[in-house]
Enzyme design. Structure first.
Site, PDB file in Angstrom:
ATOM      1  N   ASP A  60       0.828  -1.210   0.000  1.00  0.00           N
ATOM      2  CA  ASP A  60       0.000   0.000   0.000  1.00  0.00           C
ATOM      3  C   ASP A  60       0.867   1.267   0.000  1.00  0.00           C
ATOM      4  O   ASP A  60       1.613   1.517   0.941  1.00  0.00           O
ATOM      5  CB  ASP A  60      -0.877  -0.057   1.264  1.00  0.00           C
ATOM      6  N   ASP A  82     -10.530   4.385  -1.445  1.00  0.00           N
ATOM      7  CA  ASP A  82     -11.151   3.374  -0.585  1.00  0.00           C
ATOM      8  C   ASP A  82     -12.674   3.321  -0.750  1.00  0.00           C
ATOM      9  O   ASP A  82     -13.343   4.344  -0.848  1.00  0.00           O
ATOM     10  CB  ASP A  82     -10.841   3.671   0.890  1.00  0.00           C
TER      11      ASP A  82
HETATM   12  C1  GLA Z   1      -5.386   2.439   2.767  1.00  0.00           C
HETATM   13  C2  GLA Z   1      -5.938   1.274   1.925  1.00  0.00           C
HETATM   14  C3  GLA Z   1      -6.978   0.516   2.736  1.00  0.00           C
HETATM   15  C4  GLA Z   1      -6.339  -0.006   4.016  1.00  0.00           C
HETATM   16  C5  GLA Z   1      -5.740   1.150   4.805  1.00  0.00           C
HETATM   17  C6  GLA Z   1      -4.933   0.652   5.992  1.00  0.00           C
HETATM   18  O1  GLA Z   1      -6.353   3.403   3.007  1.00  0.00           O
HETATM   19  O2  GLA Z   1      -6.493   1.751   0.714  1.00  0.00           O
HETATM   20  O3  GLA Z   1      -7.495  -0.561   1.974  1.00  0.00           O
HETATM   21  O4  GLA Z   1      -5.362  -0.956   3.685  1.00  0.00           O
HETATM   22  O5  GLA Z   1      -4.865   1.937   4.000  1.00  0.00           O
HETATM   23  O6  GLA Z   1      -4.304   1.674   6.701  1.00  0.00           O
END
Ligand code: GLA
Length: 393
Positions: A152, A220
């Site tokens: 990520d 997200d």
């Molecule tokens: C980002 C990702 C999420 C999750 C969070 C965790 O926002 O897109 O899917 O993994 O980080 O902190």
């Protein structure tokens, strides 16, 4: 990454067209020949995830019938990370006393274990990232028995912004994802490599060059009908970039988390199946209702997602809040989603000639599990926010 920094990065990359000339390696689909299926801790548990909860999810995946329906991965998202020791080796925090023992437990259930990290110094939740420790971390994951890595972007975004130009920012991003790809391969342990960078720099164009098995295409998801829809519908036009071993990822499922109705969750599940999206449940499997289990385990809908041809579906037609999407299946049939995204019940008619069929063809309603017979067109009333999923041909 703070919301402000993330917004700055989004602004910085907005409007970028084709960016990378990296050559795409045609790797065989060793893992993820069909879109990965499993569960991830983030959508429901966020930071409240620990060893006992992960074990309970693995138990529930078996007991609910999800494993038999094809779900395999139990993925721990952010907040498992502890500190590095004097040699730089990462250790889990106190919520995960023994990651190897946890992996053994998950494996003993016929399931696989996934983990999460960031190419930046910090993860999105501010925990220890893999920056400068990529090789070491990949080795650690392999030693634990990890089968899947979600990687990520987050704090690497700060370095990308500081790079001062879009080309340099993309070079930093590409090099970081390439570095972890090499580190994972060097372990010799097959792991699904899931890129998570919210669609920056059109990852569908370059992620296959770092052998990403999936790449997030959007920000997200939230457990809200309009947000789910915004993400799902934005996938129109991306079908040509997906295929066996490498998939567009419009984020994890929210089915069963309580913010949508059962009708809306069936719409969510149907759209993700038509998109050949990874199916990563994001709810608490140990307390889900029979209705949620039925949505997540509907084998005819899952078969659309997991079809061996690996062709992503696309939009065929829009008329106001009514949309038709279709996904070619192995053997010449098509899965067809008739969506009523409006706030009132509505009739929708699909002429099968619009989908490339000549003459009457057999049709089946997948959620109703009902053969409809042979026909040249089908007209049906669909509830507000609802879907009728057909298999035609
Ligand atoms: C980002 C990702 C999420 C999750 C969070 C965790 O926002 O897109 O899917 O993994 O980080 O902190």
């Amino acid at each position: 990454m703070t919301a402000t920094r993330r917004r700055a990065l989004i602004a910085a990359v907005a409007g970028v067209a084709a960016l990378v000339g990296a050559s795409v390696r045609a790797e065989p689909a060793q893992v993820a020949a069909t879109p990965p299926m499993g569960w991830n801790s983030w959508n429901h548990f966020a930071a409240k995830i620990d060893d006992a909860t992960v074990r309970a999810q693995a138990d529930a995946m078996v007991k609910s019938g999800m494993r038999d329906a094809g779900y395999r991965y139990i993925n721990i998202d952010d907040t498992w990370e502890g500190t590095r020791d004097a040699s730089g080796v990462i250790h889990p925090n106190s919520k995960f006393p023994d990651m190897k023992a946890l992996a053994d437990y998950v494996h003993s259930k016929g399931l696989k274990l996934g983990i999460y990290s960031s190419p930046g110094p910090k993860t999105c939740a501010g925990y220890e990232g893999s920056f400068g420790h990529e090789v070491q971390d990949a080795q650690t994951y392999a030693a634990w028995g990890i089968d899947y890595l979600k990687y990520d972007l987050c704090s690497l975004g700060t370095q990308m912004i500081a790079a001062g130009s879009l080309d340099k920012a993309q070079e930093i991003q590409l090099a970081a994802y390439r570095k972890m790809d090499a580190a994972l391969k060097a372990t010799g342990r097959p792991m699904v490599y899931s890129l998570c960078q919210y669609g920056f720099f059109q990852p569908w164009r370059w992620a296959p060059s770092v052998d990403g098995n999936s790449w997030r295409t959007t920000g997200d998801i939230e457990d809200k009908f309009q947000r789910m829809l915004q993400i799902g519908l934005s996938q129109a036009g991306l079908a040509k970039f997906a295929g066996p071993g490498h998939w567009n990822d419009p984020d994890m499922l929210e089915v069963g988390n309580g913010g949508m109705t059962a009708i809306e969750y069936r719409t969510h599940m149907s759209l993700w199946a038509l998109l050949a999206a990874p199916l990563l449940a994001g709810n608490d499997l140990s307390t889900m209702t029979p209705e949620t289990t039925a949505i997540l385990t509907n084998h005819e809908i899952i078969a659309v997602d997991q079809d061996v041809a690996g062709v992503q579906g696309d939009r065929v037609k829009v008329e106001g809040g009514l949309e038709i999407w279709a996904k070619p299946l192995a053997g010449g049939a098509k899965a067809v989603g008739l969506f009523n995204l409006s706030d009132q019940p509505a009739y929708l008619e699909v002429k099968f000639s619009e989908l490339g069929f000549a003459g009457p063809v057999r049709a089946r309603d997948l959620w109703a599990a009902k053969d409809l017979g042979a026909m040249a067109a089908y007209k049906v009333e669909i509830p507000a926010h609802g879907v009728v999923m057909l298999r035609v041909g």
